[in-house]
Design an enzyme around this catalytic site. Structure first.
Site, mmCIF file in Angstrom:
data_model
loop_
_atom_site.group_PDB
_atom_site.id
_atom_site.type_symbol
_atom_site.label_atom_id
_atom_site.label_comp_id
_atom_site.label_asym_id
_atom_site.label_seq_id
_atom_site.Cartn_x
_atom_site.Cartn_y
_atom_site.Cartn_z
ATOM 1 N N ASP A 4 -0.217 4.823 0.153
ATOM 2 C CA ASP A 4 -0.613 6.681 1.501
ATOM 3 C C ASP A 4 -0.467 5.768 3.271
ATOM 4 O O ASP A 4 -0.925 5.034 3.844
ATOM 5 C CB ASP A 4 -1.578 6.194 1.519
ATOM 6 C CG ASP A 4 -2.305 7.662 0.328
ATOM 7 O OD1 ASP A 4 -0.945 7.506 -0.793
ATOM 8 O OD2 ASP A 4 -3.148 7.568 -0.487
ATOM 9 N N ASP A 44 1.136 -0.950 0.028
ATOM 10 C CA ASP A 44 -0.070 -0.388 -0.026
ATOM 11 C C ASP A 44 1.097 1.151 0.438
ATOM 12 O O ASP A 44 1.841 1.230 0.066
ATOM 13 C CB ASP A 44 -0.925 -0.126 1.257
ATOM 14 C CG ASP A 44 -1.716 1.300 1.372
ATOM 15 O OD1 ASP A 44 -1.908 1.735 0.726
ATOM 16 O OD2 ASP A 44 -1.246 1.748 2.801
#
Length: 331
Positions: free
Chosen positions: A86, A84
């Site tokens: 962010d 991922d």
């Protein structure tokens, strides 16, 4: 009652649009990865990728944790890693940093920036998606790029990476990604950010490629519509599943890394899930399922990067304030 919907947590299952978004993202990721391979072969590794790798190695050596010699397994070409973006690889939200860069270039105005910042703050506070609110946020973002050339946004994205993102990469997570690369495995970003933005970040970090939200374009011009839906929650899991099938990967031998409970569907797909800088719900889930945990926000590292451990809404509000101040100075 719709305004109070975010107070009741609920897990959203995959829909036909989630599957479509995931498959489109996987297809785009494979195409861009092939392009990156050609670029890397011609130009060699990017300078900032080498610097990031050296910094990550130094950080890893300085903050050494108990060794896990069996993972990643060197030479295992049936394994890959999915990260991922962010608050896992990068502090803050990539789409917000991208929005700041577009605001600086007068793609939109202060009122739109304030609205966008509020939408991001709501999402961070709620932790779940209210359909009407998510649709409003999606429409706002798409209206900004509608009618612009894909090549134009890609060129601007390169500049924005240098301006706002390069200094926000977590060294600890970067070291984890490098460990997979050193083991001969492919490493992919998986994010709700536009696939073009995600691809730029992946290339700058020397990663294999990126899975991201696919915005529709015709003849190289954005139409203002998405292919499927944003690559978030179940759609991320569908993208990873589709990419693994296309690449011939064994998901039980793969790893995934995220900070958010929204990514539990993706983390649950693989044999080696990691919670990185986890939110409260993910931390609880990870402990209950004996998943590995890493937190690079606390102690001396948080002081070093100059952000509080509870980054999120504060970072968004601060970024909005900075951009509004910039707007005022221009008047």
């Amino acid at each position: 009652m719709a305004a109070l919907g975010w107070l009741t947590p609920r897990r959203r299952s995959a829909t036909a649009r989630s599957v479509l978004a995931g498959e489109a993202s996987a297809e785009a990721a494979r195409k861009t990865a092939q392009t990156l391979d050609v670029i890397d072969a011609d130009a060699g590794p990017p300078a900032d990728s080498e610097e990031a790798a050296e910094a990550a190695a130094a950080e890893a050596a300085e903050e050494a944790e108990p060794a896990e010699p069996e993972f990643p397994v060197a030479g295992d070409d049936l394994a890959a890693a999915f990260f991922d973006l962010d608050n896992t690889v990068m502090q803050g939200a990539a789409i917000f940093h991208f929005g700041r860069g577009l605001y600086k270039r007068e793609f939109f105005h202060r009122r739109e920036l304030a609205r966008f910042a509020w939408q991001q703050a709501w999402f961070r506070l709620a932790g779940v998606e209210d359909p009407e609110h998510m649709q409003d946020a999606r429409d706002s973002a798409l209206s900004i790029v509608k009618g612009h050339k894909v090549s134009e946004l890609m060129a601007i994205g390169e500049e924005i990476y240098d301006e706002y993102m390069a200094e926000r990469i977590w060294p600890g997570t970067r070291a984890l990604a490098q460990a997979h690369l050193d083991a001969g495995q492919k490493v992919w970003l998986v994010t709700a950010a536009p696939v073009e933005t995600a691809t730029i970040i992946a290339r700058r970090l020397g990663l294999t490629g990126a899975l991201g939200t696919v915005a529709e374009s015709v003849d190289g011009i954005y139409t203002g519509r998405l292919v499927g839906e944003p690559l978030h929650g179940p759609a991320k899991a569908e993208a990873v599943r589709a990419l693994a099938a296309a690449e011939g990967l064994d998901l039980e031998r793969c790893a995934a890394y995220s900070d958010s409970h929204n990514d539990i569907p993706m983390l649950s797909l693989v044999g080696h899930p990691y919670a990185i800088n986890p939110d409260t719900k993910l931390r609880k889930h990870a402990r209950a399922h004996d998943w590995r945990l890493r937190d690079y926000r606390t102690g001396r590292k948080a002081v070093k990067v100059g952000v509080p451990a509870a980054a999120g809404v504060g970072a968004i509000a601060g970024g909005a304030a900075a951009a509004i101040a910039l707007h005022r100075r221009r008047k």
